[in-house]
Design a protein around this motif. Structure first.
Motif, PDB file in Angstrom:
ATOM      1  N   GLU A  21       0.831  -1.207   0.000  1.00  0.00           N
ATOM      2  CA  GLU A  21       0.000   0.000   0.000  1.00  0.00           C
ATOM      3  C   GLU A  21       0.866   1.257   0.000  1.00  0.00           C
ATOM      4  O   GLU A  21       0.524   2.257  -0.637  1.00  0.00           O
ATOM      5  CB  GLU A  21      -0.932  -0.014   1.217  1.00  0.00           C
ATOM      6  CG  GLU A  21      -2.099   0.952   1.123  1.00  0.00           C
ATOM      7  CD  GLU A  21      -3.048   0.834   2.296  1.00  0.00           C
ATOM      8  OE1 GLU A  21      -2.732   1.366   3.384  1.00  0.00           O
ATOM      9  OE2 GLU A  21      -4.118   0.213   2.146  1.00  0.00           O
ATOM     10  N   ARG A  59      -3.355  -0.862  -4.419  1.00  0.00           N
ATOM     11  CA  ARG A  59      -4.564  -1.179  -3.654  1.00  0.00           C
ATOM     12  C   ARG A  59      -4.487  -2.646  -3.245  1.00  0.00           C
ATOM     13  O   ARG A  59      -4.267  -3.522  -4.092  1.00  0.00           O
ATOM     14  CB  ARG A  59      -5.814  -0.940  -4.506  1.00  0.00           C
ATOM     15  CG  ARG A  59      -6.122   0.532  -4.752  1.00  0.00           C
ATOM     16  CD  ARG A  59      -7.232   0.681  -5.766  1.00  0.00           C
ATOM     17  NE  ARG A  59      -6.834   0.108  -7.062  1.00  0.00           N
ATOM     18  CZ  ARG A  59      -7.651  -0.016  -8.108  1.00  0.00           C
ATOM     19  NH1 ARG A  59      -8.910   0.367  -8.003  1.00  0.00           N
ATOM     20  NH2 ARG A  59      -7.210  -0.529  -9.243  1.00  0.00           N
ATOM     21  N   ALA A  62      -8.745  -4.662  -6.156  1.00  0.00           N
ATOM     22  CA  ALA A  62      -7.420  -4.710  -5.527  1.00  0.00           C
ATOM     23  C   ALA A  62      -6.365  -5.101  -6.546  1.00  0.00           C
ATOM     24  O   ALA A  62      -6.586  -5.962  -7.408  1.00  0.00           O
ATOM     25  CB  ALA A  62      -7.429  -5.709  -4.378  1.00  0.00           C
TER      26      ALA A  62
END
Length: 555
Positions: free
Chosen positions: A30, A35, A135
């Protein structure tokens, strides 16, 4: 673009810190602008940890959607900004529950339901569901240790994921123990070798080894592990014991863990910005002073029962550049023989602040009430969470309002003054099973109150709950008339969320669990304010002691 996964497994023994390792990997990725999402598979047959003893399982972490989950999800939330829900923690029990429901509905069209492919497919579908939220990388932690019968379906599922997605989209990170043998004065790599071999026997070759040790791994040790475990030397990462868990991401970064994961995943990302984490570690190592907090609870023999609570207090202390000094006090030890027996006070002297956390059941309640009375009368900062708020209301009703038999219907169903009760008791509705108020609820703050000030004068907040019993508003006029103030309620004014005592240095109780939303870089305002008030109390006491010594010297 294919989804990318990091699978975290553990070997040799449990409690090595897989959750922290997974959270730290998420933190590093991160910090590079990616993500991330994280999930945890627990091999036990319980559907969730909600009914498990805190002494066995530790705390139950609650997400916004009301899921009762493993405490490792607390680490995930503290170290990252991943959006976690009930989809991020699955147990063997829940997987089998889903499969049996499908089988009963006829979804399998009469086929024989087996571990492969039906159980493994359910596990893989759960991973794909979590990774589908956008993600860049999904980190999946497999609970238990390699070799456990219970975890075999999960390990088989991630082995299949490697086959389906390819090496460029999957990384296997294996956490093992490298014990220090004092008699030989050396580290032993054999447990790690055996663990990697066990993993290999089910078709998984570890890509990266995180080696838990109490001392740094030498170059020779790393070379030996790499040779025997068939990994690159730079893929042998030292996971050395550190004073603070918030040092772990920094140590992994120094070892190049994040760069290696990105290389294996064929993923480009900017360099990590860990400046705020470095500042946090510096403040932890260089406090200006300390603050002493007494936690009066029911499960203090097992500190994991209050994992998020301890971390949230640490966050508040770090925000004030203070060392946190916690004393865990078993509430049963504060119970007195008679109303005039105040011998328990000696156990509470010297604390800058007192906190009573959540809990269930009657055991130790009288000791909590004594601790709260001490904090209220001696003007010691007090913070009550969930049960700690309920007991604060009971103590106030008994010792300020004169309702000597005031209680919660949880502890005494026949009490004439049920200041705390199940709301539906009044309606005569019998409740069994899942009756708790769980997950995020909105709270409306009363202006010009301590709670409003703590939340920076916001009028509406959202906090997470896990409880069955509520403040009985039939007693509101009596208690508020005697000085208690209700400073937070639900929007429909049905439930009381926050109470406080004006004029006290810091006396506040909340029905929710603010510890679940505190992060090291973003401390929860209630914990930050409680620590600040406790430290101010410490300084005031120190000033009084100096003044008394000066007066004595002059006389």
């Amino acid at each position: 673009m294919s989804a990318k996964y990091v699978f975290v497994t553990g070997g040799v023994v449990s409690s090595l810190g897989k959750g922290l390792a997974a959270a730290s990997i998420g933190c590093l990725l991160e910090s590079r602008g990616l993500r991330v999402n994280l999930m945890k598979f627990d091999p036990y047959l319980n559907v969730d940890p909600g009914t498990m003893s805190p002494f066995q399982h530790g705390e139950v972490f609650v997400t916004d959607d009301g899921a009762e989950t493993d405490l490792d999800l607390g680490h995930y939330e503290r170290f990252t900004h991943a959006p976690l829900s009930r989809d991020n923690n699955l147990t063997t029990g829940r997987i089998y529950e889903q499969i049996i429901l499908k089988e009963r509905r006829g979804d399998y069209l009469g086929k024989t339901v087996q571990v492969i492919p039906h159980v493994t497919n359910e596990i893989k579908n759960a991973m794909r569901k979590v990774s589908a939220n956008g993600a860049d990388v999904t980190i999946v932690e497999i609970g238990g240790t390699v070799g456990d019968i219970e975890s075999l379906p999960f390990l088989e599922a991630i082995r299949q994921m490697r086959q389906e997605l390819g090496r460029e989209n999957t990384v296997f990170v294996h956490l093992t123990l490298v014990p220090w043998i004092a008699a030989a004065q050396e580290l032993k790599t054999k447990p790690t070798q055996h663990s990697v071999k066990e993993l290999l026997s089910i078709g998984i070759q570890a890509d990266i080894l995180l080696c838990r040790a109490d001392v740094n791994l030498s170059r020779e040790i790393k070379q030996k592990i790499a040779a025997f475990c068939n990994v690159e030397e730079r893929a042998v990462i030292g996971a050395t014991t550190v004073p603070s868990i918030y040092q772990v991401p920094l140590n992994f970064a120094e070892e190049g863990l994040d760069g290696l994961i990105l290389k294996y995943l064929h993923k480009e990302a900017p360099e990590a910005d860990l400046s705020r984490w470095k500042d946090l570690a510096h403040r932890y190592a260089n406090p200006k002073d300390e603050v002493k907090i007494g936690i009066v609870g029911k499960y203090v023999e097992y500190e994991d029962s209050y994992k998020s609570l301890k971390e949230a207090l640490t966050h508040g202390a770090l925000a004030e550049n203070l060392k946190l000094n916690i004393t865990w006090i078993e509430s049963e030890g504060l119970e007195s023989e008679s109303p005039d027996d105040r011998s328990y006070e000696s156990q509470l002297e010297g604390f800058d602040g007192i906190l009573v956390p959540g809990g269930f059941g009657k055991r130790g309640i009288e000791g909590m009430l004594n601790a709260i009375r001490y904090a209220r009368e001696k003007h010691v900062p007090y913070f009550g969470i969930c049960l700690g708020m309920q007991t604060a209301c009971i103590e106030f009703a008994r010792n300020v309002c004169g309702l000597k038999e005031a209680n919660s219907s949880e502890f005494d169903p026949s009490t004439p003054h049920r200041v705390i009760y199940k709301l539906r008791e009044l309606l005569g509705v019998e409740e069994m099973g899942g009756t708790m108020r769980l997950g995020a609820w909105t709270c409306i703050l009363t202006p010009e109150t301590l709670a409003s000030k703590i939340y920076n004068n916001e009028t509406e907040i959202s906090e997470r709950h896990r409880h069955r019993y509520e403040f009985n508003r039939e007693y509101e006029a009596l208690l508020t008339g005697a000085g208690l103030r209700i400073s937070g309620t639900t929007p429909d004014a049905t439930y009381v969320e926050i109470v406080e005592i004006p004029g006290h240095p810091f006396f506040i109780g909340c029905q929710f669990h603010p510890e679940f939303k505190s992060k090291p870089l973003e401390p929860h305002p209630l914990f930050h304010s409680f620590i600040a008030a406790s430290y101010k109390n410490r300084q005031t006491d120190s000033a009084k002691q100096v003044a008394n010594k000066t007066t004595s010297a002059r006389s």
